[in-house]
Write a protein that holds these residues in place. Structure first.
Motif, PDB file in Angstrom:
ATOM      1  N   ASP A 182       0.823  -1.213   0.000  1.00 19.67           N
ATOM      2  CA  ASP A 182       0.000   0.000   0.000  1.00 19.67           C
ATOM      3  C   ASP A 182       0.853   1.257   0.000  1.00 19.67           C
ATOM      4  N   VAL A 197       2.291   1.874  -3.548  1.00 18.14           N
ATOM      5  CA  VAL A 197       1.384   2.330  -4.613  1.00 18.14           C
ATOM      6  C   VAL A 197       0.599   3.579  -4.235  1.00 18.14           C
ATOM      7  N   LEU A 198       0.741   4.036  -2.968  1.00 14.56           N
ATOM      8  CA  LEU A 198      -0.101   5.140  -2.499  1.00 14.56           C
ATOM      9  C   LEU A 198      -0.114   6.337  -3.459  1.00 14.56           C
ATOM     10  N   ALA A 199       1.067   6.801  -3.843  1.00 17.00           N
ATOM     11  CA  ALA A 199       1.119   8.019  -4.657  1.00 17.00           C
ATOM     12  C   ALA A 199       0.530   7.784  -6.046  1.00 17.00           C
ATOM     13  N   GLN A 216      -1.679   5.617  -6.861  1.00 19.28           N
ATOM     14  CA  GLN A 216      -3.110   5.456  -6.728  1.00 19.28           C
ATOM     15  C   GLN A 216      -3.797   6.797  -6.485  1.00 19.28           C
ATOM     16  N   ALA A 217      -3.165   7.625  -5.633  1.00 15.00           N
ATOM     17  CA  ALA A 217      -3.748   8.927  -5.333  1.00 15.00           C
ATOM     18  C   ALA A 217      -3.855   9.752  -6.612  1.00 15.00           C
ATOM     19  N   ALA A 218      -2.873   9.616  -7.476  1.00 12.73           N
ATOM     20  CA  ALA A 218      -2.897  10.389  -8.712  1.00 12.73           C
ATOM     21  C   ALA A 218      -4.004   9.893  -9.644  1.00 12.73           C
ATOM     22  N   GLY A 220      -6.776   8.582  -8.634  1.00 13.89           N
ATOM     23  CA  GLY A 220      -8.092   8.741  -8.016  1.00 13.89           C
ATOM     24  C   GLY A 220      -8.564   7.392  -7.512  1.00 13.89           C
ATOM     25  N   TRP A 221      -9.478   7.428  -6.541  1.00  7.34           N
ATOM     26  CA  TRP A 221      -9.845   6.161  -5.896  1.00  7.34           C
ATOM     27  C   TRP A 221     -10.644   5.245  -6.816  1.00  7.34           C
ATOM     28  N   ALA A 222     -11.328   5.823  -7.768  1.00  9.44           N
ATOM     29  CA  ALA A 222     -12.271   5.034  -8.548  1.00  9.44           C
ATOM     30  C   ALA A 222     -11.572   4.151  -9.573  1.00  9.44           C
ATOM     31  N   PRO A 266      -8.775   1.837  -9.512  1.00 14.27           N
ATOM     32  CA  PRO A 266      -7.709   1.129  -8.808  1.00 14.27           C
ATOM     33  C   PRO A 266      -6.726   0.541  -9.806  1.00 14.27           C
TER      34      PRO A 266
END
Ligand SMILES: Nc1ncnc2c1ncn2[C@@H]1O[C@H](COP(=O)(O)OP(=O)(O)OP(=O)(O)O)[C@@H](O)[C@H]1O
Ligand SMILES: Nc1ncnc2c1ncn2[C@@H]1O[C@H](COP(=O)(O)OP(=O)(O)OP(=O)(O)O)[C@@H](O)[C@H]1O
Ligand SMILES: [Mg+2]
Ligand SMILES: [Mg+2]
Lengths: 523, 311, 338, 325
Positions: A365, A368-370, A372-374, A376-378, A380
């Motif tokens: 997690d 991949v956080l950054a 994924q944040a870029a 957007g949550w929708a 994945p």
């Protein structure tokens, strides 16, 4: 193994057969360790070798699963760090373990504040501050003892932690990577004090990944590998190459090879990021800077010279008061990090605990956080992509344990740093800002990271590189920007880049103050 | 409180606090709260009859907290009202503030609930129902209208509340005469419909043969009706229901045959209160205890009374 | 799938649930019997599911709020508002659907309001939502004018009291639970929520849209509260603005905490929340079923709650396994968020 | 040798507290303009008299919240304490015994909760919620009905008062409450225990590594809060002259709100008892404004309380923001 013990008296600390287990991990297996009065003893090993664990077992943070600990010949079993402290062991743990909400003075003297009328009286605030100021001055740190600790950068916090450990008359001083964020000057100051203490007969346990420092200060060393003891040596009798191969468990032929600067083709000419008169009151004076594709720009300066502040402005972590910032020639309205991440500018903070990692989440997690944040949550990232990516960086940076489901907070300090780096490398940015990326990283891995940085630059990425270790900056950079007193004072390129040149710039000699870009004047 | 934010907005009509010398009677009324339909009807009655009787009313809602009521009464004393009326949240703990009122020469009228003060000169009169009596009436109907063994379940009010304690006591004292009437289960339903329904659901499952439900107020009785229906039984027939209060929803259910008997507890104290207040301020003698005019309703009586029911 | 925070921790809430049910079965042998009545299941267990549905739904939203380090005290008041709006609308001759849509739209607004106070103004969540907790109930009473609004509407009464073999209420709540589980675990939402909860500053610097995420969870919990309010009102066919959902925020938070989610934010477990909500409702039903005297009820509840969380604690687990295993404390030093 | 400049730092840290006081005074001013008789010394005194118990509770709660914990049991312990005192006196105990028993019960319950929280690592929320059930349950075991206090000493203490200049009368409770604030501030700022409380709130793991007695501090704050609840219960029983199982329902929320309004961070580590005192005064002023109005219906009362609360915290927030920049 030859006996390396000094002739002098019996050991102060004698750990025999120490083992420590965590759920699923054997962090230490059957390790012997001896520490004698009047010596500086370096504890060496790769990231995750078990150095910090050994220290925590000694000081009662962890209860060993097996083994005995003798202090001055009598067996002890501390149930908490407080007891170890009372028994005369003063410790600086690896991460800065102080309370950010309290003042510097309070942190230094917490639990041993001067009181009026002896034990029964109340805490004397004035004397607390005065005593703290005195202790701070001893290691050459001039900050307001009444200021809140959290308002200081991580390096200053580290110095405060050291000050705290020095504030008591301890027979054993344990320093777990005290120098990881410090500059040459601070390190010199610390070593001076350590030498004085050594003369006084204090036993000092020292951990560092800087081999120069280890060879400069230590008398003997103990090497750990994978939680097991490799051996105990006299410093003078162990060459660097042998030390490194003892730590790595294989011939260290690679070391010399990677210590050399990696050759690359010439950097591109178009600026990825360009700042004009960018500045923030109280943080850094307006400055101009330009980082081009395929170029590594080093930032050099003393502690508090404003390197981190400059980086944060370029990343939008703080809002600038003046000036403009453009990426690929287009001006950016800075509204927080997201606006820059979207344009491929990323920043790896020096304070991995507070500003970098999410301690309760897994390695996967956190990596991949950054990305994924870029997205957007929708949207994945597909599981397969994630696994491949994580596996790639775990391997590339040699993150241990190599289990992507391990919780980051349980990793050793160096491995945490690697996870943070992996997060940003994985985003494949245009400009990568690295603030102390090799803090707490062992020799092998450090070389590996420097190589990764060089390779990325070769592939056209722009890199802004900040490190307290000047050699490192010089080694990796195509251009070095020098800061002093929160202003940009010089810029060196090509053949001008050498440790000595940079040093003299930092110290304020030579061309002073230089503004290589004339437009900066009106900013 | 949604939307714009900020301070303004709320209705704060007319400030004027003083105004006792325009010949108008000023009454401070400290209400318990608005915890039930009964209470709201009570508040409304007091407010409407104050307007009708030309009394200036200072109204304070204590949000069911005794300390708030104490504060309100103190502030009435400070504002020098002509008469104070209040429905005590609890019976105890009023001596000090009543003494203050007495010293300030402000007469006090208690409504709805009593205080346990030994010194009965602290208040002029107590206007309200007798909860024990209500419980007795309910019990009496049960004794008179059943034969043989009867299994009763009781839905109590909020644990510790005066009406809950008294209605239980009155009821038990009367049915004691009939050893074949047994209370097989008793639980608090907090005076609410939801509470009544949940408790009754559990009772229906743990007690196979329930003959009668005694609920301390209509709302819990109405909740019990829903539970009984959901269990496939017929309220009022398979299981008889006795409640207290006689609010409109209860009366409707009674008229529809889903409840068998309701003991009235009249919230419309307003007119009587205004009358008493005027007499007290004028220095006239009033009885120490005025019991509200209250009756009981059977299903037939309910059908007749329903059209004129105000609350 | 819904849980990631240590499945082993869920053993104890589950054990507590089983123990409570067993206790009931001993006292009332008929407790476990289920029969079909009017085409749907009927029995104590079904009651537990139906009555627990609103708490579960709110606890579901609350889990996400708590995961972001927040808390929402206003859910009870929001539930009351939703119930009041719908019932007043229906009692005034409107259709149930329109009433419910209106109510839920209002709930979204209220959620936006809470989110605004928390994210934009930066007010601590407990106090930001306290405003709506107080004023909201007044608002609900303003809508009903302090009266209990009784309605007779078949469609409306289905939501809380209706059945499709199982109670419709629990079907709604479970559907929401599964929906949220899928939404948060199949997308990246869950991970981002946890990241924001554990370390807001690091998340911001990693480019997480923390404000949007936090704002969204407040809207979501308000929506959950609205639906729960409709269930509660529908169950008794009336809206009681003063008492509807009173203290349900405490039950919901308790359910979340029993389920193993920490109030300090971060890792959350939806499965745990489900178990927690069921434990709480079973506890309430137990009190009624086995006939605990009213004046002992609270002591009984206290003992059960304490027992559940003591068993859940790592230390107790160690003691149960026998002292043989060493009490080495897992080092929280580097684990804990700054 | 370094000259530590002790400028501007202190106000920065005190900012929320100062802001609370500023807003409090502003509101009070508004009340004085709006309502006749509002701006009297006695109204201010009443603010203290009516809220003496809350002040004491808020001091205890401040300790707990500073460590990052929470204590939901305070309202119930107030009820229990008042119940023990009242029932004890009714049974013929001397006043001192009743007082002692109440304080001991509060402290003991606090100790119990603290031990469970610390040794079993259970979340404070859940433990103190169980404590809340337990304390209230115990009240009902003692008596379901309210018990009136007839004891002479208690009555004297309740009605006893002394006059301040300007015809302002205050009760003994106020003196006790202010004393508790002073002692609380002393313990927090001038003892090692107090420093440890702050350290635990800042970072418990760091505090432990620094060798501080974190366990003692964590258990200690719950004992303090329990003691304060016991004492608050006694003050409350003086105010009400009764003991009752339904006293103080929801009071824990008032107390927490007061502490948080006073600038204490729920996450722990930041806050002052003086701030909590200001927080209580703020809530008290809201109440006073409402009761001075006298025209609000039951529901408008709730709405106005909410709106005033909102106005307070938003204003406070704005002041803090403005100054921080
Ligand atoms: N609390 C914990 N839970 C689980 N594993 C742990 C915990 N603490 C440490 N470990 C593991 O123990 C091993 C040794 O870690 P340690 O921190 O002692 O390494 P180190 O030698 O200090 O490394 P570094 O140079 O990176 O600081 C690592 O594999 C680490 O993942
Ligand atoms: N030796 C020092 N004496 C006093 N203040 C210092 C010192 N070092 C750093 N500071 C503090 O550092 C802050 C600026 O630090 P900044 O993060 O810009 O430094 P930096 O050049 O990035 O240093 P580093 O990253 O090496 O810690 C100032 O707020 C100042 O208070
Ligand atoms: Mg280490
Ligand atoms: Mg820096």
């Amino acid at each position: 193994m030859t006996d390396t013990a000094p002739q002098s008296p019996a050991p102060v600390v004698d750990m025999r057969g120490t083992s420590v287990e965590f759920p699923g991990v054997k962090a230490l297996t059957d390790v012997d360790f001896r520490l004698f009065p009047g010596e500086v003893h370096a504890l060496m090993g790769e990231n995750g070798a078990g150095k910090s664990t050994l220290i925590k077992a000694l000081t009662g943070v962890h209860t060993p699963a097996a083994g005995e600990i003798h202090l001055n010949g009598s067996p002890v079993a501390f149930t908490g760090p407080g007891q170890a402290q009372d028994a005369g062991i003063s410790t600086v743990y690896q991460e800065v373990n102080l309370c950010g909400n309290l003042s510097v003075a309070e942190n230094i003297l917490l639990g041993r504040e001067p009181r009026r009328f002896g034990r029964a009286g109340w805490i004397d605030g004035r004397r607390t501050r005065a005593r703290a100021a005195e202790l701070l001055a001893r290691i050459g740190l001039s900050i307001d003892p009444g200021s809140t600790l959290a308002s200081h950068p991580i390096a200053v916090q580290q110095l405060v932690a050291i000050t705290r450990a020095l504030a008591v008359d301890a027979r054993v001083l344990v320093l777990d990577e005290p120098t990881s964020s410090l500059d040459t000057d601070e390190v010199a100051e610390l070593f001076r004090i350590m030498r004085v203490l050594r003369e006084e007969g204090v036993a000092i346990l020292f951990v560092s990944h800087f081999l120069d420092q280890v060879y400069e200060i230590s008398d003997r060393m103990t090497v750990l590998r994978n939680g097991a003891l490799v051996g105990e040596y006299r410093t003078g009798e162990l060459s660097r190459i042998d030390l490194v191969s003892a730590m790595l468990g294989r011939a260290a032929g690679t070391l010399a090879e990677v210590e050399r600067r990696v050759e690359r083709h010439v950097p591109g000419t178009e600026a990825v990021v360009r700042a004009d008169g960018l500045g923030r009151k109280g943080a850094i004076e307006p400055f101009d800077i330009e980082v081009r594709a395929g170029e590594v720009v080093g930032l050099a300066g003393l502690l508090g010279s404003g390197r981190t502040e400059m980086a944060r402005l370029l990343y939008g972590a703080d809002r600038p008061d003046t000036g403009t910032l453009s990426v690929d020639g287009a001006q950016v309205r800075v509204r927080g990090p997201r606006s820059l991440i979207a344009r491929g500018v990323v920043f790896s903070s020096e304070d991995r605990k507070a500003e970098g990692l999410v301690a309760d989440l897994t390695i996967r997690d956190n990596i991949v956080l950054a990305m994924q944040a870029a997205r957007g949550w929708a949207r994945p990232l597909p599981r397969r992509t994630v696994d491949a990516l994580v596996a790639e960086y775990v391997e590339k940076l040699d993150i241990r344990p190599a289990n992507p489901d391990a919780v980051v907070g349980t990793l050793s300090g160096g491995n945490q740093q690697k996870v943070l780096l992996a997060r940003w490398l994985a985003t494949k940015p245009r400009l990568l800002i690295l603030d102390e990326p090799t803090r707490g990283i062992d020799v092998g891995a450090k070389a590996q990271i420097q190589k990764v940085v060089a390779d990325l630059a070769a592939d056209g990425m722009a890199v802004l590189f900040i490190s307290a270790e000047l050699e490192e900056v010089v080694r990796v950079s195509d251009r070095v920007v020098v800061l002093r007193d929160r202003r940009k004072v010089a810029e060196l390129t090509g053949g001008d880049i050498s440790v000595d040149r940079v040093m003299s710039m930092i110290a304020g000699h030579g061309v002073d103050p230089v503004d290589p870009l004339p437009e900066a004047v009106d900013a | 409180a949604c939307g714009g934010g900020g301070g303004g907005g709320s209705a704060n009509p007319g400030g004027g606090a003083g105004g006792q010398d325009d010949g108008k009677l000023v009454m401070g009324f400290a209400q318990v709260g608005a915890e039930s339909g009964w209470r709201t009807a009570n508040t409304k009655s007091v407010q409407e009859s104050a307007t009708a009787a030309g009394v200036e009313l200072k109204f304070s809602d204590a949000q069911q907290k005794q300390e708030n009521q104490l504060k309100a009464i103190r502030s009435f004393i400070q504002q020098k009202v002509d008469v104070i009326a209040f429905s005590p949240v609890v019976e105890t703990g009023w001596d000090a503030v009543l003494l203050e009122a007495k010293r300030a020469n402000i007469p006090v009228i208690l409504t709805d609930r009593a205080v346990d003060s030994e010194d009965d000169t602290l208040y002029e009169t107590f206007l309200g129902s007798d909860f024990v009596e209500e419980g007795k009436k309910a019990g009496q109907w049960l004794v008179d209208n059943t034969q043989g063994a009867v299994n009763v379940v009781e839905l109590q009010g909020t644990t510790g509340a005066a009406p809950a304690i008294d209605r239980k006591e009155g009821f038990e004292s009367v049915i004691a005469a009939r050893p074949d009437i047994k209370i097989v289960a008793t639980q608090s339903g907090d005076f609410t419909r939801a509470g009544g329904k949940q408790v009754m659901e559990a009772f229906l499952k743990s007690n196979p043969d329930i003959d009668v439900v005694y609920a301390h107020n209509d709302d819990m009785g109405l909740g019990a009706i829903e539970a009984i229906k959901a269990a496939g039984k017929k309220p009022g027939t398979d299981i008889k229901i006795i409640t207290v209060d006689a609010v409109k929803d209860g009366m409707t259910a009674l008229a529809n045959g889903e409840i068998n008997f309701i003991v009235e507890c009249n919230p419309l104290l307003g007119p009587q209160l205004m009358e008493l207040a005027k007499k007290v301020v004028a220095g006239e003698e009033v009885p120490k205890r005025v019991v509200t005019e209250e009756t009981t309703f059977t299903q037939e009586q309910a059908k007749a009374a329903l059209p004129e029911r105000k609350y | 799938m819904p849980s990631r925070a240590g499945v082993s921790r869920l053993v104890w809430p589950l054990a507590a649930l089983v123990a409570l049910i067993a206790l009931n079965a001993v006292f009332t042998p008929s407790f476990l019997t289920l029969r079909i009545q009017d085409g749907h299941l009927f029995g104590s267990l079904v009651d537990i599911l139906r009555n627990g549905a609103p708490t579960l739904l709110i606890a579901l939203g609350m889990t996400l709020v708590i995961a972001t380090r927040g808390i929402d005290l206003s859910v009870g008041a929001v539930a009351a508002i939703a119930a009041a709006v719908t019932c007043v609308h229906i009692a005034g001759g409107g259709s149930a659907i329109v009433g419910m849509v209106l109510a839920l739209a209002l709930c979204v607004l209220l959620g936006l309001w809470n989110g605004f106070l928390v994210t934009v103004l930066g007010i601590q969540p407990i106090i930001a939502t306290l405003v709506l907790m107080t004023a909201g109930r007044g608002l609900a009473m303003l809508i009903t004018e302090g009266q209990i609004i009784t309605v007779n509407n078949d469609l409306f009464s289905q939501i809380g009291a209706g059945f499709l073999v199982l109670p419709i209420a629990i079907l709604i709540s479970l559907a929401a639970l599964v929906g949220v589980a899928l939404l948060t675990r199949r997308t990246a939402l869950g991970m981002l929520i946890e990241a924001v909860g554990v370390n807001p500053e690091a998340s911001r610097l990693a480019g997480v849209r923390s404000r949007t995420i936090v704002w969204t969870v407040y809207v979501f919990v308000a929506l959950c509260a609205g639906v729960a309010g409709l269930m509660l009102a529908s169950n008794v066919n009336s809206a009681d603005a003063n008492n509807l959902g009173l203290w349900i925020e405490m039950d919901a938070i308790l359910a979340v905490v029993i389920g193993g989610t920490s109030l300090a934010g971060g890792r959350y477990s939806l499965l745990g929340t489900l178990l927690g909500a069921l434990v709480i409702q079973t506890l309430t039903t137990t009190v009624y079923t086995i006939g605990v005297p009213t004046n002992v009820t609270l002591v009984f509840k206290a003992v059960v709650v304490i027992a559940v969380c003591l068993l859940q604690s790592p230390r107790a687990a160690g003691l149960l396994r026998g002292r043989a295993s060493r009490p080495s404390t897992p080092d929280s030093a580097e684990v804990s968020a700054p | 040798m370094t000259s530590p400049s002790r400028t501007s730092r202190v106000p920065q840290r005190f900012l929320p507290v100062i802001a609370t006081f500023v807003v409090f005074i502003a509101t009070f001013g508004t009340g004085s303009i709006r309502y006749e008789g509002f701006a009297s010394g006695q109204v201010v005194a009443n603010l203290f008299i009516d809220n003496a118990h809350l002040i004491v509770l808020a001091v205890g709660m401040t300790f707990v919240i500073l460590t990052g914990g929470i204590d939901l049991s305070v309202g119930s312990v107030v009820a229990l304490s008042s119940m023990i005192a009242a029932a004890g006196l009714q049974a013929g105990w001397p006043a001192w015994l009743a007082v002692l028993a109440s304080l001991a019960a509060g402290s003991a319950l606090g100790l119990l909760m603290g031990l469970v929280i610390h040794h079993f690592q259970v979340q404070p929320f859940i433990v103190t919620l169980a404590g809340m059930f337990l304390a209230r349950g115990l009240c009902f075991l003692i008596s379901v009905e309210s018990v009136s206090i007839k004891d002479k000493t208690f009555r004297a203490a309740a009605t006893g008062s002394f006059e301040l200049p300007g015809d302002v009368v205050v009760t003994y409770s106020v003196v006790i409450a202010l004393l508790v604030v002073a002692v609380g501030a002393y313990v927090l700022h001038l003892t090692r225990f107090g420093r440890t409380v702050y350290a635990v709130g800042g970072s418990e793991s760091s505090a432990r590594l620094m060798g501080l007695a974190t366990g003692r501090a964590k258990v200690g704050v719950y004992v303090i809060s329990g003691f304060c609840s016991g004492l608050g219960g006694l003050l409350f029983s003086l105010y009400m002259l009764s003991g009752y199982g339904l006293h103080g329902v929801g009071m824990e929320l008032d107390v927490i709100a007061a502490v948080v309004i006073g600038g204490t961070l729920l996450a722990g580590g930041v806050g002052y008892v003086v701030g909590s005192l200001a927080g209580v005064l703020v809530l008290g002023t809201v109440q006073t404004l409402i009761s001075f109005d006298g025209t609000l219906t039951s529901w408008w009362t709730k709405i106005v309380i909410g709106v005033l609360l909102l106005a307070f915290i938003v204003l406070q927030r704005l002041i803090v923001r403005r100054r921080e920049q």
